[in-house]
Design a protein around this motif. Sequence first.
Motif, short mmCIF file in Angstrom:
data_model
loop_
_atom_site.label_atom_id
_atom_site.label_comp_id
_atom_site.label_asym_id
_atom_site.label_seq_id
_atom_site.Cartn_x
_atom_site.Cartn_y
_atom_site.Cartn_z
N ASN A 90 54.51 51.79 35.85
CA ASN A 90 53.56 52.90 35.69
C ASN A 90 52.21 52.44 35.16
OD1 ASN A 90 55.55 54.64 36.58
ND2 ASN A 90 56.13 55.33 34.54
N ILE A 91 52.21 51.49 34.23
CA ILE A 91 50.94 51.07 33.64
C ILE A 91 50.09 50.33 34.66
CG2 ILE A 91 51.87 48.91 32.74
CD1 ILE A 91 49.12 51.17 31.24
N ILE A 92 50.71 49.63 35.60
CA ILE A 92 49.94 48.95 36.65
C ILE A 92 49.24 49.99 37.53
CG2 ILE A 92 50.12 47.49 38.70
CD1 ILE A 92 52.40 46.02 37.34
N GLU A 93 49.95 51.07 37.86
CA GLU A 93 49.33 52.13 38.65
C GLU A 93 48.20 52.81 37.87
OE1 GLU A 93 52.30 54.85 39.91
OE2 GLU A 93 53.44 53.37 41.06
N THR A 94 48.40 52.99 36.56
CA THR A 94 47.36 53.62 35.75
C THR A 94 46.10 52.77 35.70
OG1 THR A 94 49.06 54.69 34.39
CG2 THR A 94 46.84 54.56 33.48
N ILE A 95 46.26 51.45 35.53
CA ILE A 95 45.11 50.55 35.50
C ILE A 95 44.38 50.57 36.84
CG2 ILE A 95 44.36 48.16 35.20
CD1 ILE A 95 45.21 49.50 32.61
N CYS A 96 45.14 50.62 37.93
CA CYS A 96 44.51 50.69 39.26
C CYS A 96 43.72 51.98 39.43
CB CYS A 96 45.57 50.58 40.35
SG CYS A 96 46.35 48.94 40.47
N LYS A 97 44.23 53.09 38.90
CA LYS A 97 43.49 54.35 38.95
C LYS A 97 42.22 54.26 38.13
CE LYS A 97 47.64 57.21 39.56
NZ LYS A 97 48.50 58.25 38.94
N MET A 98 42.27 53.57 37.00
CA MET A 98 41.08 53.41 36.17
C MET A 98 40.03 52.57 36.89
SD MET A 98 42.83 52.77 32.42
CE MET A 98 41.24 52.45 31.67
N GLU A 99 40.48 51.59 37.69
CA GLU A 99 39.53 50.77 38.43
C GLU A 99 38.78 51.57 39.49
OE1 GLU A 99 41.87 47.58 39.93
OE2 GLU A 99 41.85 46.45 38.05
N LYS A 100 39.36 52.69 39.92
CA LYS A 100 38.67 53.56 40.87
C LYS A 100 37.66 54.49 40.19
CE LYS A 100 42.60 53.79 44.09
NZ LYS A 100 43.57 54.70 44.78
N ILE A 101 37.70 54.54 38.86
CA ILE A 101 36.83 55.46 38.13
C ILE A 101 35.70 54.73 37.42
CG2 ILE A 101 36.77 57.15 36.25
CD1 ILE A 101 39.70 57.79 36.91
N PHE A 102 36.06 53.70 36.66
CA PHE A 102 35.08 53.03 35.81
C PHE A 102 34.51 51.80 36.53
CE2 PHE A 102 38.13 55.12 32.96
CZ PHE A 102 37.25 55.95 32.28
N PRO A 103 33.30 51.37 36.16
CA PRO A 103 32.66 50.23 36.83
C PRO A 103 33.38 48.93 36.50
CG PRO A 103 31.36 50.96 34.95
CD PRO A 103 32.42 52.00 35.15
N PRO A 104 33.16 47.87 37.29
CA PRO A 104 33.84 46.59 37.04
C PRO A 104 33.55 46.00 35.67
CG PRO A 104 32.87 46.62 39.23
CD PRO A 104 32.39 47.85 38.53
N GLY A 105 32.35 46.27 35.14
CA GLY A 105 32.02 45.74 33.82
C GLY A 105 32.86 46.29 32.70
N PHE A 106 33.57 47.39 32.94
CA PHE A 106 34.41 47.99 31.91
C PHE A 106 35.65 47.17 31.64
CE2 PHE A 106 38.03 50.79 30.91
CZ PHE A 106 37.59 51.35 29.73
N PHE A 107 36.10 46.40 32.64
CA PHE A 107 37.40 45.74 32.55
C PHE A 107 37.24 44.30 32.08
CE2 PHE A 107 37.77 49.15 35.59
CZ PHE A 107 38.95 49.76 35.21
N ASP A 108 37.99 43.97 31.05
CA ASP A 108 38.08 42.62 30.54
C ASP A 108 39.53 42.36 30.14
OD1 ASP A 108 38.37 44.05 28.19
OD2 ASP A 108 36.35 43.62 27.48
N SER A 109 39.75 41.37 29.30
CA SER A 109 41.12 41.01 28.93
C SER A 109 41.83 42.14 28.18
CB SER A 109 41.11 39.74 28.07
OG SER A 109 40.33 39.93 26.89
#
Length: 227
Positions: free
Chosen positions: A137-156
């Motif tokens: 479930n958390i992998i799907e949630t992170i993928c949904k977040m990648e569709k919302i927030f810009p790439p700069g939001f994601f780090d380690s």
Amino acid sequence: MSKEKTKDNIKARKDLELYCRWPQLHLIESNGQTFKPKAFYCLSKEQKKCVCAWVKQLRLPDGFASNIAHYVNEAQSQLYGMKSHDCHVFMQRLLPIAFRGLLPNSIWDVITELSHFFRDICSTENHFEHMILFEGNIIETICKMEKIFPPGFFDSMEHLPIHLPYEAKVGGPVQYRWMYLFERFLHHIKKKVKILACVEGSICEAYVIEEISFFCSSYFEPNVETT
């Protein structure tokens, strides 16, 4: 909340032009100046005031968290100075309630999924089967977040939740592995300091006296008060 210190900055918007198909969020050049369009995941000024007003009047059970209302700056419409435990409480319990009706349903659903994930992963009782379900479930949630927030939001740090269910399966409930217990004990120890010139010796002397007093209290009659 569109604070000054945010990952949704000029560099993040430039990444959108390279990696994402969000023309509505691309930077606008006008008269030699660069403007950043308001994103659909950002709150308006009135919505931020609404959130701050709700947190300001919030009252929680004694011992559940500190007074979060003290961390509200209504003049600037922002929250500041929250301790790590208060952030955990806000993320696990209050986040879906605070932003309900203020964000689009597609964004609010993802935030709610993330909030429930951290609440379940930090519960006092974990089941092995649930951890396997959380891993997917958390992998799907992170993928949904990648569709919302810009790439700069994601780090380690945004990648870290993917590993938490496995850690829970191996190490057990998280409350036996985090630092809050030791931080509370250190706070108890620091209160014993009476001589600032000899901090370690002052702590050791007070701690030894406390241990001796507790040991001697075992030899008194039950009706004798020793506290």
